[in-house]
Design an enzyme around this catalytic site. Structure first.
Site, short mmCIF file in Angstrom:
data_model
loop_
_atom_site.label_atom_id
_atom_site.label_comp_id
_atom_site.label_asym_id
_atom_site.label_seq_id
_atom_site.Cartn_x
_atom_site.Cartn_y
_atom_site.Cartn_z
CG ASP A 8 -6.27 11.00 -7.96
OD1 ASP A 8 -6.81 10.92 -6.84
OD2 ASP A 8 -6.69 10.39 -8.96
CG ASP A 103 -9.71 11.65 -4.00
OD1 ASP A 103 -10.32 12.62 -4.50
OD2 ASP A 103 -9.88 10.49 -4.40
CD GLU A 104 -9.30 14.44 -8.61
OE1 GLU A 104 -9.09 13.59 -9.49
OE2 GLU A 104 -10.15 15.36 -8.75
#
Length: 417
Positions: A8, A103-104
């Site tokens: 993350d 973003d993961e």
């Protein structure tokens, strides 16, 4: 046994802005979709979070909490560039890279990496590589566990630049120190529902049987939770949160100069192009479309909405098919009531089906050719060429590109072990 590596990126948008602009480093920064007083933060730097500013905090509230706050307008295409660079970087370390959001990512760890020391060394190596290749402002938290769900839970334990590893010997006891709301997917409303079923802790949740959990969730989702908590790969985070998309929606608050019937009509055509591009990015076709216009009174701020839906069509995802259909719907937009003006518009494509599952036309090849042309235009656009339909060229700066949070594209990238 296969293990999952969950990554993350910390305060991703704000970190990108601090990486690109040295003057922002060490300062409280929020990223907003538009630089207007009525908007809210879509990302906050850790310096801003220290003042209690979070995603969703209004600009007015954020400035009150931190008078020195720096407000930056989002640059979605820049964030996508960093995202793609990150995906390329991860391919060098993992047997698979699955994108869960911008973003993961969750990665499959190869069989050659076994045991806590090797997993920790791999995680630290990835964190160093991110700083070296993307920039020293780019930080990430990493969780490693037996499945994606437990790896994500581990990832949330330490931020920024954190690392938490759950081995089989750590579980389930390591989970019992957490609050129920520390688990992804349990917020206040779900917490209240679980409490009604006498589930008040993670231990209660873990010890409940499948029947009890199905009753608490009111669906088969409860059974999924039972197995996710036990490290199942078959019923995992990706299977629950990554279920097939049912619709693609684009909406936009109209600028003052577009708050009339003609302006709403034009912005909706622009949103139609954006939504179709998203369908092509995800290799989906749609069979239905709905347009909506929200109106607001100039003085008392009362509202009403108008919407119109098409009949079902053959699945498609290119403008030559859908723009004529949408234009016919827009011809039905009613005249505004006295002192009401259109304030927001949206378009939704539904009845989605993967391109690979769509039936080809028996009578014409044109739909396939038009789809190929649309993809070529998308590729040219991605290379920075200012391409747009002639009738909408002057609107290319309106309803700018936004990142569809949580959308699982680009698709899973795999490399041989």
């Amino acid at each position: 046994m296969s293990r999952r590596f969950f990554l993350d990126m910390n305060a991703f948008f704000a970190s990108v802005e601090q990486q690109e602009n040295a003057a922002l480093r060490g300062k409280p920064v929020i990223v907003v979709p538009l630089k207007v007083p009525t908007t809210c933060a879509i990302a906050a730097s850790y310096e801003a979070k220290a003042f209690g500013i979070r995603t969703g905090t209004s600009v007015r509230t954020a400035r009150r909490l931190c008078p020195e706050l720096v407000v930056v307008e989002a640059r979605p295409l820049l964030y996508v560039q960093y995202h793609r660079a990150l995906c390329e970087l991860l391919q060098a370390y993992f047997v698979s890279v699955q994108v869960l959001s911008i973003d993961e990512m969750v990665c499959g760890i190869g069989r050659t990496v076994q045991g806590r020391p090797m997993e920790e060394a791999l995680a630290r190596q990835v964190q160093r590589a991110i700083k070296a290749q993307l920039g020293d402002q780019m930080r990430c938290s990493i969780g490693i566990g037996p499945n994606t769900f437990l790896a994500k839970v581990a990832c949330e334990r330490q931020k920024p630049d954190g690392l938490t590893i759950y081995e089989s010997t750590d579980l389930p006891e390591a989970l019992f120190a957490l609050e129920l709301t520390d688990l992804p997917g349990i917020a206040k409303r779900m917490l209240a529902r679980l409490n009604q079923h006498n589930i008040r802790s993670v231990r209660d949740l873990y010890e409940a049987d499948v029947v009890h959990l199905r009753r608490a969730w009111g669906s088969v989702v409860g059974a999924r939770w039972y197995w996710m908590l036990r490290g199942s790969l078959e019923m995992d985070y990706g299977g629950y949160w990554g279920r097939p998309r049912k619709s693609v929606n684009c909406s936009h608050v109209l600028p003052p100069e577009f708050r009339d019937r003609y302006g709403a009509h034009r912005i909706l055509l622009r949103l139609c192009e954006k939504a179709l591009k998203r369908l092509r990015e995800e290799a989906l076709g749609a069979s239905n479309v709905e347009v909506r216009v929200d109106y607001r009174h100039r003085y008392d701020f009362t509202t009403y909405s108008w919407r119109q839906r098409s009949t079902k069509h053959l699945h498609a995802n290119e403008e030559s098919t859908w723009l004529p259909i949408v234009r016919k719907l827009l011809d039905r937009v009613p005249s505004t009531r006295f002192n009401y003006q259109p304030i927001r518009v949206s378009i939704t494509f539904s009845g989605l089906l993967a391109e690979k599952d769509q039936n080809l036309s028996l009578f014409e090849e044109e739909p396939n050719k038009r789809a190929c042309v649309a993809r070529v235009v998308d590729m040219l656009e991605a290379r920075g060429l200012p391409i747009a339909r002639a009738s909408l060229y002057d609107l290319r700066e309106q309803a700018p590109y936004r990142i569809p949070f949580g959308a699982p594209h680009p698709p899973t990238i795999s490399s041989p072990e």
